[in-house]
Design an enzyme around this catalytic site. Structure first.
Site, PDB file in Angstrom:
ATOM      1  N   ARG A  11       0.887  -1.178  -0.028  1.00 42.24           N
ATOM      2  CA  ARG A  11      -0.054  -0.106   0.091  1.00 42.24           C
ATOM      3  C   ARG A  11       0.670   1.318   0.032  1.00 42.24           C
ATOM      4  O   ARG A  11       2.038   1.154   0.173  1.00 42.24           O
ATOM      5  CB  ARG A  11      -0.982  -0.041   1.259  1.00 42.24           C
ATOM      6  CG  ARG A  11      -0.557  -0.675   2.408  1.00 42.24           C
ATOM      7  CD  ARG A  11       0.339   0.027   3.305  1.00 42.24           C
ATOM      8  NE  ARG A  11       0.084   1.483   3.330  1.00 42.24           N
ATOM      9  CZ  ARG A  11       1.161   2.251   3.438  1.00 42.24           C
ATOM     10  NH1 ARG A  11       2.454   1.833   3.748  1.00 42.24           N
ATOM     11  NH2 ARG A  11       0.700   3.841   3.743  1.00 42.24           N
ATOM     12  N   GLY A  12       0.354   2.445  -0.097  1.00 42.90           N
ATOM     13  CA  GLY A  12       1.148   3.659  -0.295  1.00 42.90           C
ATOM     14  C   GLY A  12       1.011   3.923  -1.726  1.00 42.90           C
ATOM     15  O   GLY A  12       1.382   3.064  -2.682  1.00 42.90           O
ATOM     16  N   ALA A  13       0.609   5.255  -2.049  1.00 45.21           N
ATOM     17  CA  ALA A  13       0.351   5.508  -3.658  1.00 45.21           C
ATOM     18  C   ALA A  13       1.697   4.848  -4.502  1.00 45.21           C
ATOM     19  O   ALA A  13       1.618   4.461  -5.367  1.00 45.21           O
ATOM     20  CB  ALA A  13       0.154   6.827  -3.910  1.00 45.21           C
ATOM     21  N   ARG A  51      -7.527  -0.277  -6.700  1.00 44.76           N
ATOM     22  CA  ARG A  51      -7.938   0.687  -5.568  1.00 44.76           C
ATOM     23  C   ARG A  51      -8.147   1.807  -6.439  1.00 44.76           C
ATOM     24  O   ARG A  51      -7.489   2.048  -7.434  1.00 44.76           O
ATOM     25  CB  ARG A  51      -6.583   0.948  -4.746  1.00 44.76           C
ATOM     26  CG  ARG A  51      -6.707  -0.308  -3.702  1.00 44.76           C
ATOM     27  CD  ARG A  51      -5.749  -0.167  -2.767  1.00 44.76           C
ATOM     28  NE  ARG A  51      -6.226   0.686  -1.701  1.00 44.76           N
ATOM     29  CZ  ARG A  51      -5.761   1.386  -0.627  1.00 44.76           C
ATOM     30  NH1 ARG A  51      -4.582   1.238  -0.518  1.00 44.76           N
ATOM     31  NH2 ARG A  51      -6.277   2.019   0.237  1.00 44.76           N
ATOM     32  N   GLN A  82      -2.131   2.161   9.862  1.00 38.74           N
ATOM     33  CA  GLN A  82      -0.854   2.276   9.330  1.00 38.74           C
ATOM     34  C   GLN A  82       0.285   3.019   9.926  1.00 38.74           C
ATOM     35  O   GLN A  82       1.536   2.843  10.074  1.00 38.74           O
ATOM     36  CB  GLN A  82      -0.971   2.975   7.784  1.00 38.74           C
ATOM     37  CG  GLN A  82      -1.824   2.208   6.869  1.00 38.74           C
ATOM     38  CD  GLN A  82      -3.141   2.610   6.853  1.00 38.74           C
ATOM     39  OE1 GLN A  82      -3.674   3.103   7.615  1.00 38.74           O
ATOM     40  NE2 GLN A  82      -3.750   2.489   5.584  1.00 38.74           N
ATOM     41  N   ASP A 137      -2.229  10.914  -1.995  1.00 38.33           N
ATOM     42  CA  ASP A 137      -2.784   9.929  -2.809  1.00 38.33           C
ATOM     43  C   ASP A 137      -3.243  10.163  -4.247  1.00 38.33           C
ATOM     44  O   ASP A 137      -3.090   9.739  -5.424  1.00 38.33           O
ATOM     45  CB  ASP A 137      -3.752   9.106  -2.287  1.00 38.33           C
ATOM     46  CG  ASP A 137      -3.240   8.082  -1.347  1.00 38.33           C
ATOM     47  OD1 ASP A 137      -3.206   8.492  -0.369  1.00 38.33           O
ATOM     48  OD2 ASP A 137      -2.899   6.858  -1.625  1.00 38.33           O
ATOM     49  N   ASN A 154      -5.618  12.333   0.764  1.00 38.49           N
ATOM     50  CA  ASN A 154      -4.638  11.593   1.513  1.00 38.49           C
ATOM     51  C   ASN A 154      -5.442  10.645   2.566  1.00 38.49           C
ATOM     52  O   ASN A 154      -6.617  10.744   2.779  1.00 38.49           O
ATOM     53  CB  ASN A 154      -3.610  12.223   2.082  1.00 38.49           C
ATOM     54  CG  ASN A 154      -2.378  11.450   2.815  1.00 38.49           C
ATOM     55  OD1 ASN A 154      -2.038  10.638   2.095  1.00 38.49           O
ATOM     56  ND2 ASN A 154      -2.226  11.904   4.059  1.00 38.49           N
ATOM     57  N   LYS A 155      -4.784  10.001   3.504  1.00 44.00           N
ATOM     58  CA  LYS A 155      -5.341   8.844   4.264  1.00 44.00           C
ATOM     59  C   LYS A 155      -6.550   9.774   5.063  1.00 44.00           C
ATOM     60  O   LYS A 155      -6.158  10.732   5.788  1.00 44.00           O
ATOM     61  CB  LYS A 155      -4.119   8.493   5.262  1.00 44.00           C
ATOM     62  CG  LYS A 155      -4.611   7.522   6.257  1.00 44.00           C
ATOM     63  CD  LYS A 155      -5.534   6.349   5.728  1.00 44.00           C
ATOM     64  CE  LYS A 155      -5.045   5.555   4.655  1.00 44.00           C
ATOM     65  NZ  LYS A 155      -6.199   4.668   3.972  1.00 44.00           N
TER      66      LYS A 155
HETATM   67  O1  MRU Z   1      -4.404   3.082   2.330  1.00 48.90           O
HETATM   68  P1  MRU Z   1      -3.118   3.363   2.288  1.00 48.90           P
HETATM   69  O2  MRU Z   1      -2.258   2.852   3.311  1.00 48.90           O
HETATM   70  O3  MRU Z   1      -2.570   2.784   0.846  1.00 48.90           O
HETATM   71  O4  MRU Z   1      -3.016   5.068   2.238  1.00 48.90           O
HETATM   72  C1  MRU Z   1      -1.718   5.338   1.921  1.00 48.90           C
HETATM   73  C2  MRU Z   1      -1.539   6.918   2.210  1.00 48.90           C
HETATM   74  O5  MRU Z   1      -2.648   7.573   2.573  1.00 48.90           O
HETATM   75  C3  MRU Z   1      -0.248   7.527   2.002  1.00 48.90           C
HETATM   76  O6  MRU Z   1      -0.173   8.495   2.916  1.00 48.90           O
HETATM   77  C4  MRU Z   1       0.012   7.946   0.680  1.00 48.90           C
HETATM   78  O7  MRU Z   1      -0.280   6.748  -0.291  1.00 48.90           O
HETATM   79  C5  MRU Z   1       1.164   8.494   0.303  1.00 48.90           C
HETATM   80  S1  MRU Z   1       2.482   7.300   0.340  1.00 48.90           S
HETATM   81  C6  MRU Z   1       3.765   7.932  -0.055  1.00 48.90           C
END
Ligand code: MRU
Length: 356
Positions: free
Chosen positions: A51-53, A94, A199, A240, A250-251
């Site tokens: 996970r993470g963009a 996603r 996370q 994201d 973002n999250k």
């Molecule tokens: O649901 P996730 O864990 O994929 O969400 C991730 C985030 O919101 C991160 O802050 C974002 O992707 C940036 S990662 C460098």
């Protein structure tokens, strides 16, 4: 720096498989999975094993390159048709992080000029590896650009995990902390736990400790009190998807932190690569927000904490309007105002330099 970097890689290309660090199992277990099919890749992205963009984009690119190796045709047009179908399937994993579609599109484009199917297969692998290599340098540069915003002794708040394991290496929001360490700049991080799937608690706390960075964990509801009591000098988060006007998804919880930061007059920064910008959308209203399984809210680590049937609203992301953002830190520099104009300029110069 790279040699001393103690945080494991989240994704690696292995010729016949894609190796990922299973982030679902952290911090209890450092487990690696070897993914061999497009279904494995889709599932790993969907279920947050990776996970993470940027890491999602890299994994999908590797997944597409890998799946394409077993397409059996000598006809380039037919091959590309099948590649596009796999791309479309993986793209569904996603919806919010634009890095997923950005990486997949870039991959397909890399094979479009091939004269033979073998050449196209090689192009796909090279391009996927190139995306990962570029992301590492991009993240290092984001960290480098962000360093000017902090001074020794600063207490900085973050949410979710925008760290090394969310990217190729270093991370976005966490990148400056790794670089600060090599320059004897003492920064202290307050990591919000990031309900519902934690996370911040499971990944950011673990990752920063692996990297020898000073970190204190708080629950999300402690953010305002911590800002007041712990002399927080900045908030820095990842992204994201960023719209043309600077509105940033973002999250979930990021928007709340931005409002709090405004109330306490604390600068609020977003750190993101150009691959997280979506120049096709004007404002954050157009960003698709993923809604996830209600059980993520009704349970914590598999333990039921709410009535089984209670209705739940579980958006995985929120959108912070640009007027709450003090600066967006990219690999090309920091945008601090006139977001729309600056983002436009960034994209025009990146296109001229063939970066995008
Ligand atoms: O649901 P996730 O864990 O994929 O969400 C991730 C985030 O919101 C991160 O802050 C974002 O992707 C940036 S990662 C460098």
């Amino acid at each position: 720096m790279s040699e001393q970097f103690a945080v494991p890689r989240s994704v690696e290309w292995e010729d016949t498989s894609v190796k990922i660090l299973n982030q679902q199992k952290l911090p209890e277990k450092t487990e690696y999975l070897h993914l061999t099919t497009k279904e494995d890749i889709y599932d790993a992205i969907k279920t947050l094993k990776v996970r993470g963009a940027p890491a999602i984009g890299i994994t999908a690119a590797f997944g597409l390159a890998l799946s394409a190796q077993s397409i059996e045709t000598e006809d380039v047009s037919e091959f590309l048709r099948e590649v596009r179908n796999i791309k479309d399937e993986l793209n569904e994993a996603r919806p919010t992080a634009v890095n997923l579609s950005w990486a997949l599109k870039r991959l397909v484009k890399s094979a479009e000029g091939a004269k033979s199917v073998n050449e196209a297969k090689t192009d796909l692998v090279h391009e996927a590896i190139q995306i990962q290599i570029e992301d590492e340098e991009t993240c290092r540069q984001i960290g480098q650009n962000a360093l000017q915003l902090f001074k020794s002794g600063d207490n900085i708040m973050t949410i979710c995990n925008a760290g090394s394991i969310a990217t190729s290496r270093y991370g976005t929001a966490l990148s400056p902390f790794y670089l600060a360490k090599t320059k004897d700049l003492e920064l202290h991080i307050y990591a919000c736990e990031t309900r519902p799937v934690l996370q911040g608690a499971r990944l950011t706390a673990w990752e920063l400790m692996q990297g020898g960075i000073d970190v204190t964990l708080i629950t999300d509801s402690m953010a305002a009190h911590t800002m007041k009591e712990k002399n927080i000098s900045a908030v820095i988060v990842g992204a994201d998807r960023i719209a043309k006007n600077g509105d940033t998804a973002n999250k979930i919880g990021t928007y709340g932190l931005a409002i709090l930061a405004k109330a306490f007059q604390i600068p609020f920064f977003v750190a993101a690569p150009l691959s997280t910008f979506d120049p096709s959308i004007s404002t954050g209203d157009d960003i698709p927000i993923e809604e996830r399984d209600p059980d993520e809210v009704r349970q914590i680590a598999g333990t039921q904490i709410a009535p089984k049937e209670v209705p739940v609203f579980n958006p995985a992301f929120d959108v912070t309007p640009h007027h709450l953002i003090s600066g967006i830190i990219t690999e090309k520099g920091i945008i601090t105002d006139r977001f729309e104009e600056e983002i436009d300029a960034l994209f025009s110069s990146a296109k001229t330099a063939k970066v995008l």
